[in-house]
Design a protein around this motif. Structure first.
Motif, PDB file in Angstrom:
ATOM      1  N   GLU A 101       0.980  13.580   6.786  1.00  0.00           N
ATOM      2  CA  GLU A 101      -0.356  13.592   7.371  1.00  0.00           C
ATOM      3  C   GLU A 101      -1.092  12.302   7.020  1.00  0.00           C
ATOM      4  OE1 GLU A 101      -2.420  17.080   6.188  1.00  0.00           O
ATOM      5  OE2 GLU A 101      -1.061  18.466   7.229  1.00  0.00           O
ATOM      6  N   ALA A 102      -0.902  11.846   5.782  1.00  0.00           N
ATOM      7  CA  ALA A 102      -1.507  10.573   5.370  1.00  0.00           C
ATOM      8  C   ALA A 102      -0.932   9.409   6.167  1.00  0.00           C
ATOM      9  CB  ALA A 102      -1.286  10.353   3.863  1.00  0.00           C
ATOM     10  N   LYS A 103       0.366   9.474   6.463  1.00  0.00           N
ATOM     11  CA  LYS A 103       1.002   8.421   7.268  1.00  0.00           C
ATOM     12  C   LYS A 103       0.390   8.405   8.673  1.00  0.00           C
ATOM     13  CE  LYS A 103       4.399   6.825   4.598  1.00  0.00           C
ATOM     14  NZ  LYS A 103       4.557   5.395   4.253  1.00  0.00           N
ATOM     15  N   ASN A 104       0.273   9.609   9.216  1.00  0.00           N
ATOM     16  CA  ASN A 104      -0.247   9.708  10.575  1.00  0.00           C
ATOM     17  C   ASN A 104      -1.743   9.354  10.644  1.00  0.00           C
ATOM     18  OD1 ASN A 104       2.243  10.545  11.540  1.00  0.00           O
ATOM     19  ND2 ASN A 104       1.808  12.707  11.186  1.00  0.00           N
ATOM     20  N   ALA A 105      -2.402   9.461   9.495  1.00  0.00           N
ATOM     21  CA  ALA A 105      -3.845   9.132   9.460  1.00  0.00           C
ATOM     22  C   ALA A 105      -4.082   7.630   9.322  1.00  0.00           C
ATOM     23  CB  ALA A 105      -4.527   9.895   8.331  1.00  0.00           C
ATOM     24  N   GLY A 106      -3.065   6.836   9.316  1.00  0.00           N
ATOM     25  CA  GLY A 106      -3.235   5.381   9.256  1.00  0.00           C
ATOM     26  C   GLY A 106      -2.664   4.747   8.005  1.00  0.00           C
ATOM     27  N   LYS A 107      -2.073   5.534   7.102  1.00  0.00           N
ATOM     28  CA  LYS A 107      -1.448   5.047   5.882  1.00  0.00           C
ATOM     29  C   LYS A 107      -2.490   4.556   4.873  1.00  0.00           C
ATOM     30  CE  LYS A 107       2.676   3.731   8.498  1.00  0.00           C
ATOM     31  NZ  LYS A 107       3.632   2.671   8.858  1.00  0.00           N
ATOM     32  N   ASN A 108      -2.035   4.251   3.683  1.00  0.00           N
ATOM     33  CA  ASN A 108      -2.888   3.773   2.597  1.00  0.00           C
ATOM     34  C   ASN A 108      -4.038   4.742   2.349  1.00  0.00           C
ATOM     35  OD1 ASN A 108      -3.721   2.156   0.494  1.00  0.00           O
ATOM     36  ND2 ASN A 108      -4.939   0.788   1.802  1.00  0.00           N
ATOM     37  N   CYS A 109      -3.682   6.040   2.377  1.00  0.00           N
ATOM     38  CA  CYS A 109      -4.719   7.050   2.124  1.00  0.00           C
ATOM     39  C   CYS A 109      -4.112   8.254   1.436  1.00  0.00           C
ATOM     40  CB  CYS A 109      -5.393   7.451   3.435  1.00  0.00           C
ATOM     41  SG  CYS A 109      -4.308   8.271   4.609  1.00  0.00           S
ATOM     42  N   ILE A 110      -4.980   9.195   1.086  1.00  0.00           N
ATOM     43  CA  ILE A 110      -4.556  10.376   0.324  1.00  0.00           C
ATOM     44  C   ILE A 110      -4.900  11.606   1.129  1.00  0.00           C
ATOM     45  CG2 ILE A 110      -4.826  11.664  -1.840  1.00  0.00           C
ATOM     46  CD1 ILE A 110      -5.844   8.987  -3.087  1.00  0.00           C
ATOM     47  N   THR A 159       0.847  -1.202   0.000  1.00  0.00           N
ATOM     48  CA  THR A 159       0.000   0.000   0.000  1.00  0.00           C
ATOM     49  C   THR A 159       0.875   1.242   0.000  1.00  0.00           C
ATOM     50  OG1 THR A 159      -0.107   0.135   2.416  1.00  0.00           O
ATOM     51  CG2 THR A 159      -1.782  -1.207   1.308  1.00  0.00           C
ATOM     52  N   CYS A 160       0.227   2.384  -0.319  1.00  0.00           N
ATOM     53  CA  CYS A 160       0.976   3.645  -0.388  1.00  0.00           C
ATOM     54  C   CYS A 160       0.194   4.752   0.298  1.00  0.00           C
ATOM     55  CB  CYS A 160       1.242   4.062  -1.834  1.00  0.00           C
ATOM     56  SG  CYS A 160       2.527   3.107  -2.626  1.00  0.00           S
TER      57      CYS A 160
END
Length: 491
Positions: free
Chosen positions: A478-487, A451-452
């Motif tokens: 911010e995407a990493k801190n939001a749980g990853k695999n997101c934009i 995932t990215c």
């Protein structure tokens, strides 16, 4: 770049080489001139250093010698009563033979002078008819030596001229202070010594204000505040070129070149400068030899460069096609330099070039900054070889998910950037979502799910790409801190 006219390529390189050879020749000439000046300055500095060293050694040796001579005279007890009784005629007769030997040994010994304790002359061996004069006022070194019962040294002008004074207390074996014994050496002594040691020509200057006590008046040639009391004939021609404010000079006079120094100071017993010894050395021969050598070297350099240019002209004429191929190979090499070695996509260097050359207007491009989630765990679990395989497969999936005119580059490690030519952030998000879904739907290395996390922003500052990249990077985290695999998107 395609080159079809080999003659144009040949002319371009030959013109460039011609310019390079011309510059090389000019640089060589300039270097040789600087080297010539350096050699002269080095010679001048070395001679100056030697002159100062020899001058100080001459003074020290002179002081040691005449202090020793003075001690020998003070040990002659026959002189004690003659001095105390001021029996100058017997004293003169008794010491005349020794005085003549001293003068024979050093013709520049001018003064041998006995004083009583009150600074009054008992006997001048150099002028026995002059005596009983009190020199307290005009001869400070005498007063100081008598008062302190200590030897003093320095140049001082008396009634009969300036000499270097070695003024020592005359103390009997019974420790009875009888007065002083003074020796005076003409300044010419120092000039002669320097001439013999360094093969130079000397001129002796004395401050005009210090010769007011001379019993005989003489008209001296003047240089500023100094009177010329002795000089070599060469100074007649260069005297107007001497600058006393410069310690070192190079003087050109007609066909002669001289190095000149004027900081060999005649100092009194307090250290005050009362005169100078100027020395000049003729370096004409060395200068001419150096110039002739430079001329020969420069002619040889020109001939060698000309031969090289002709040879290169022949080579370029004969192998111009090879040069074209080399030019084409350079472009191929540049392409390889701009490509990431592992994945085959663009690298960070080519990204910078793309941004500089393609992005001109604001809000016409978007930046997708993304990286593979938990990639370190993949390397730790499966090894770096598997990690490299996944990176290659990953770039193929992303490449197949974007448009042909989108710019895809590896930022470093597991981080990537895509530059989209797109009109709005919403459209950029839609394409980013497509890329994310394609990545999620694939198994890499046959079984590994990847995932990215994405940071998306518009390029609103085409003149400040660093701030745009930093903003996208911040969104990525911010995407990493939001749980990853997101934009995460923003402006």
């Amino acid at each position: 770049m395609n080159i079809t006219n080999t003659n144009n390529l040949k002319r371009k390189y030959l013109l460039l080489l011609g310019i390079i050879f011309f510059i090389a020749f000019i640089v060589r000439v300039y270097y040789d001139i600087q080297h010539h000046e350096f050699m002269i300055n080095t010679k001048m500095s070395r001679l100056h250093k030697n002159a100062l060293l020899h001058y100080e050694n001459i003074i020290t040796s002179l002081e040691d010698k005449y202090v020793s001579v003075s001690a020998q005279f003070t040990n002659m007890h026959e002189t004690y009563d003659l001095i105390k009784n001021r029996d100058r005629q017997k004293l003169y007769n008794y010491l005349l033979s020794d005085y003549k030997k001293l003068v024979e040994y050093n013709p520049n010994l001018y003064v041998m002078h006995f004083f009583d304790t009150k600074n009054t002359t008992i006997l001048r061996m150099h002028k026995p008819t002059s005596y009983d004069d009190d020199l307290t006022v005009i001869r400070p070194i005498v007063s100081k030596a008598n008062k302190s019962k200590t030897a003093y040294f320095g140049f001082e002008t008396g009634k009969n001229g300036m000499t270097y004074r070695i003024t020592a207390p005359f103390i009997s074996r019974k420790n009875e202070h009888l007065g002083l014994l003074e020796f005076g050496i003409k300044p010419q002594y120092f000039a002669d010594k320097l001439d013999n040691l360094l093969h130079v020509k000397s001129e002796i200057l004395v401050k005009t204000s210090t010769i007011k006590n001379l019993s005989h008046k003489t008209d001296f040639e003047n240089i500023g505040d100094f009177s010329v009391i002795s000089k070599d004939p060469i100074y007649t021609e260069i005297i107007n070129k001497i600058d006393l404010n410069k310690k070192e000079q190079i003087i050109q006079n007609k066909d002669k070149t001289y190095i000149l120094f004027n900081d060999l100071c005649l100092r009194d017993h307090t250290g005050k400068t009362v005169g100078k010894v100027i020395i000049a050395k003729d370096i004409t021969k060395a200068v001419l030899e150096n110039r002739n050598s430079l001329l020969v070297l420069n002619i040889a350099s020109f001939i060698i460069l000309l031969i090289c240019y002709v040879l290169l002209y022949i080579i370029f004429t004969r192998y111009s096609n090879d040069l074209i191929n080399a030019h084409q190979n350079i472009h191929q090499l540049k392409k390889e330099v701009d490509t990431d070695a592992l994945t085959g996509i663009n690298n960070r260097s080519s990204l910078n070039s793309y941004l500089q050359n393609s992005v001109e207007n604001e809000n016409e491009y978007a930046v997708l900054f993304f990286d593979i989630d938990n990639f370190k765990n993949i390397n730790d679990s499966y090894g770096h070889d598997v990690g490299d395989i996944i990176l290659k497969e990953f770039t193929k999936v992303v490449t197949n998910s974007i448009r042909t005119d989108d710019f895809f580059a590896r930022w470093g490690g597991e981080e990537f950037i895509i530059v989209l030519k797109i009109s709005s952030l919403q459209k950029a998000l839609k394409l980013t979502q497509k890329i994310r879904e394609n990545i999620n739907s694939n198994l890499f290395h046959s079984s590994i799910k990847v995932t990215c996390s994405f940071g998306v922003t518009m390029i609103d500052l085409p003149n400040d790409f660093d701030s745009v990249i930093k903003r996208a990077d911040k969104l990525l985290y911010e995407a990493k801190n939001a749980g990853k695999n997101c934009i995460k998107a923003g402006s």
